[in-house]
Design a protein around this motif. Structure first.
Motif, PDB file in Angstrom:
ATOM      1  N   GLU A 548       0.836  -1.193   0.000  1.00  0.00           N
ATOM      2  CA  GLU A 548       0.000   0.000   0.000  1.00  0.00           C
ATOM      3  C   GLU A 548       0.869   1.240   0.000  1.00  0.00           C
ATOM      4  O   GLU A 548       1.904   1.294   0.675  1.00  0.00           O
ATOM      5  N   LEU A 549       0.441   2.252  -0.736  1.00  0.00           N
ATOM      6  CA  LEU A 549       1.134   3.533  -0.725  1.00  0.00           C
ATOM      7  C   LEU A 549       0.585   4.416   0.391  1.00  0.00           C
ATOM      8  O   LEU A 549      -0.610   4.382   0.699  1.00  0.00           O
ATOM      9  N   ALA A 550       1.462   5.191   0.984  1.00  0.00           N
ATOM     10  CA  ALA A 550       1.101   6.183   2.001  1.00  0.00           C
ATOM     11  C   ALA A 550       0.144   5.642   3.065  1.00  0.00           C
ATOM     12  O   ALA A 550      -0.896   6.249   3.340  1.00  0.00           O
ATOM     13  N   PRO A 551       0.462   4.511   3.682  1.00  0.00           N
ATOM     14  CA  PRO A 551      -0.465   3.965   4.675  1.00  0.00           C
ATOM     15  C   PRO A 551      -0.625   4.855   5.900  1.00  0.00           C
ATOM     16  O   PRO A 551      -1.627   4.748   6.616  1.00  0.00           O
ATOM     17  N   GLU A 552       0.355   5.739   6.141  1.00  0.00           N
ATOM     18  CA  GLU A 552       0.260   6.611   7.315  1.00  0.00           C
ATOM     19  C   GLU A 552      -0.597   7.838   7.073  1.00  0.00           C
ATOM     20  O   GLU A 552      -0.931   8.574   8.022  1.00  0.00           O
ATOM     21  N   ALA A 553      -0.971   8.096   5.828  1.00  0.00           N
ATOM     22  CA  ALA A 553      -1.802   9.254   5.510  1.00  0.00           C
ATOM     23  C   ALA A 553      -3.219   9.043   6.028  1.00  0.00           C
ATOM     24  O   ALA A 553      -3.742   7.925   6.003  1.00  0.00           O
ATOM     25  N   ASN A 554      -3.845  10.115   6.495  1.00  0.00           N
ATOM     26  CA  ASN A 554      -5.226   9.964   6.936  1.00  0.00           C
ATOM     27  C   ASN A 554      -6.126   9.681   5.730  1.00  0.00           C
ATOM     28  O   ASN A 554      -5.772   9.959   4.584  1.00  0.00           O
ATOM     29  N   MET A 555      -7.291   9.107   5.988  1.00  0.00           N
ATOM     30  CA  MET A 555      -8.142   8.586   4.922  1.00  0.00           C
ATOM     31  C   MET A 555      -8.570   9.668   3.935  1.00  0.00           C
ATOM     32  O   MET A 555      -8.739   9.406   2.737  1.00  0.00           O
ATOM     33  N   PHE A 556      -8.703  10.910   4.406  1.00  0.00           N
ATOM     34  CA  PHE A 556      -9.168  11.985   3.531  1.00  0.00           C
ATOM     35  C   PHE A 556      -8.037  12.497   2.646  1.00  0.00           C
ATOM     36  O   PHE A 556      -8.220  12.713   1.448  1.00  0.00           O
TER      37      PHE A 556
END
Length: 652
Positions: A548-556
């Protein structure tokens, strides 16, 4: 007449009610309500702060007219419950005592009243009623709303309108956009009825018009009614700007103010257009309001990433809209109106459009802002602010965003503050944001903080490497260490080649980067670096070992990042970099073991950050009051550094 922004700060009368300026605090909801949909003292203080900041009107969001059929998640105000009135009365009083008007959004989730919404949970055990019967891809079933229920909901709008007026509100906002009840009935995609509520635009708008009439009957003729509606659904087969112009003409005699937004909260990818992301220009939705204004005689308000007084002034002065509605920026800085009005616009904390506020509401049911630590703590920050008992000498190590916030707050409390920075400038990693167009707000944040430090009683020492010996010689009462983190350098053959550079240096060394680029690491920083380079017509490949890319990014924020990654880059997941050479990167599929060459002129390392643990530990025990903060404790985003610094120094 205001000498800075004369149009923005000119009063306007709407249905006889005077607005002291052209700024409305846009509807925002709270999820730390009681389980039965009542406002808490925390909510009262949250809305009051916006009024204290100088907005002409402050709007409560997510207020449901008929809870059983319309509550789209389990943290919305229940307007059909008389027991909600004490909280509503207190919040109206709190807003009005600061010279603002109290406004409230009357809403209904439509079919989402029986489905779990993106904003929360707790309604899925109810029957879902929409304009027409449908089976959703999730397997959930939506029933066609009976006419008897339509009539019941219409009456509920009147009851709610009367109730909030009795509680002291000065106006109401009837929500007819964003994919909720009335927007569902308006939409040709969702409304397939063959009765008087389906077919022609007038029929599809009938439900809304009946509710507006009921509200008018309940509140009387001299009470402003605002309608929040889309200017475009941005959905295939949905309502377009031309359709909404016709809708505005249909309902003009029933409303006093048009609030023009767009999109849908619940449709994949549209949430980040309704609430524009950092890759879109500021005010990207204003043209919708401007077009509708050409066809109606009632005032029109524009909304959507209006984050500077210059933009707001231009919108009003050019006649694109009569008012602006500001949401997230008033979290970043509730005093945006007062600072603009008094010539202190350069001290406005800029919204980052990072969606930390939305993500935190969904995750923890409490609101929080990435760059304003007061949000979510309005009550204790208002009343719990004891003066220091003694003036202390505070030594701060590191002039990044955390160090600057610590210096500003400590100096504001009257302490002697020394800020040491080992380089010749403040700002730390945020200085590099100046090279990325879509991070202009992050660079402006750094500039705002630097200006605040310079105005504060802070002694700044540049080119100063602080050691334990330096601390002992200086003899501070308080030592705050905010030295940040170092980039992780992976042990990969070829990592020391000339064509390999660190991600933290990429934007500043843009001229050294070739046309074909491989980025090692598909976290949020790696993805944003890739997007920036892709926008500059470079051929960029992201290489990420995880699935997965950017898993630490918030969902929005992830909703915004993913399409940009797809547009500007090539992404490879489930592959690990094995070797760097003159041709590029040899990668290995983590499942199959297959190896391939990814050609690249330049290889950028973006595999994460490592806390400067040794720097933290070497200062342990030197001073009784010792506080390491921010990335040197745990790598993260600006939120942690700013919040840590504020609350540590606020208690000094």
């Amino acid at each position: 007449m205001n000498k800075y922004y004369p149009n923005l700060f000119s009063p306007i009368r709407i249905n006889g009610v005077r607005f002291k300026n052209r700024i409305i605090a846009a509807p925002t909801g709270m999820m730390d309500l009681t389980p039965d949909g009542r406002l808490t003292v925390f909510d009262v203080n949250y809305y009051e702060l916006k009024a204290m900041g100088g907005a002409a009107a402050v709007t409560l969001g997510e207020s449901i007219t008929d809870t059983q059929t319309g509550e789209s998640h389990n943290r919305q105000i229940h307007l059909d419950d008389p027991e909600s009135m004490p909280g509503l009365t207190h919040v109206a009083m709190a807003i009005k005592r600061h010279g603002a008007l109290a406004n409230i959004e009357l809403s209904h989730g439509g079919k989402y009243g029986g489905l779990n919404s993106i904003g929360g949970e707790g309604t899925a055990d109810r029957t879902s009623y929409g304009p027409s019967e449908e089976d959703l891809p999730t397997g959930e079933h939506v029933y066609e709303m009976p006419v008897e229920l339509i009539q019941h909901i219409v009456k509920a709008y009147g009851i709610a309108a009367k109730r909030v007026k009795d509680c002291g509100f000065d106006m109401i906002n009837v929500h007819a956009g964003h994919g909720w009840l009335f927007n569902q009935f308006l939409s040709p995609v969702q409304n397939h009825r063959t009765d008087e509520f389906g077919g022609s635009l007038e029929n599809r708008a009938r439900f809304l018009m009946m509710a507006l009439d009921e509200c008018r009957k309940a509140v009387g003729p001299r009470f402003p009614i605002e309608v929040r509606m889309n200017g475009d659904d941005f959905m295939k087969g949905g309502m377009t700007l031309e359709d909404y112009v016709e809708l505005a003409k249909l309902i003009e005699d029933k409303v006093d103010l048009f609030n023009i937004s767009c999109g849908s909260h619940e449709e994949d990818g549209l949430f980040v257009r309704t609430h524009p992301h950092m890759f879109l220009k500021h005010g990207c939705n204003v043209y919708l309001a401007a077009e509708i204004k050409k066809h109606v005689n009632k005032p029109v308000a524009a909304v959507g990433a209006i984050s500077t007084p210059e933009l707001a002034e231009e919108i009003i002065a050019s006649g694109q809209a009569d008012m602006v509605e500001i949401g997230r920026e008033l979290l970043a800085d509730p005093y945006f109106p007062k600072k603009s009005m008094t010539g202190h616009a350069d001290d406005i904390t800029p919204c980052q459009r990072c969606y930390h506020c939305f993500e935190n509401i969904v995750r923890s049911t409490s609101v929080e802002c990435a760059v304003n630590p007061v949000i979510g703590h309005e009550l204790d920050c208002k009343y719990y602010d004891p003066a220091p008992t003694t003036r202390k000498k505070v030594l701060i190590v590191g002039g990044g965003i955390g160090g600057m916030e610590a210096a500003i707050t400590a100096a504001g409390r009257g302490h002697e503050v020394i800020l040491c920075e080992k380089s010749d400038s403040l700002g730390g990693a945020l200085k590099l944001a100046k090279y990325v167009d879509f991070k202009e707000a992050l660079y402006e944040l750094e500039q705002v903080f630097e200006r605040r430090v310079r105005k504060a009683a802070v002694e700044i020492r540049y080119n100063t490497e602080v050691t334990p010996e330096y601390v002992m010689a200086e003899g501070p009462d308080v030592l705050i260490v905010a030295v940040g983190a170092d980039p992780v350098i992976p042990h990969i053959p070829g990592v020391d080649r000339d064509n390999v550079i660190l991600g933290v240096d990429a934007e500043a060394e843009i001229d050294k980067i070739g046309k074909k680029v491989a980025i090692i690491g598909g976290g949020l920083i790696g993805c944003e670096t890739a997007i920036n380079l892709g926008m500059q017509n470079r051929d960029v490949t992201i290489i990420e070992m995880r699935s997965e890319l950017a898993p630490e990014a918030n969902m929005f924020h992830k909703m915004a990042v993913q399409p940009m990654v797809e547009k500007y880059t090539t992404a490879m997941t489930g592959v690990a970099a094995k070797e760097f050479n003159e041709k590029g990167v040899v990668v290995k599929n983590v499942e199959t073991g297959e190896e391939i060459l990814v050609e690249a002129d330049t290889i950028i390392l973006s595999v994460g950050l490592r806390s400067r643990t040794e720097d933290v530990e070497k200062f342990e025990g030197l001073v009784d009051e010792y506080y390491p903060i921010g990335n040197c404790v745990k790598p993260g985003q600006v939120t942690g550094a700013i919040h840590d610094a504020y609350f540590v120094t606020r208690d000094l």
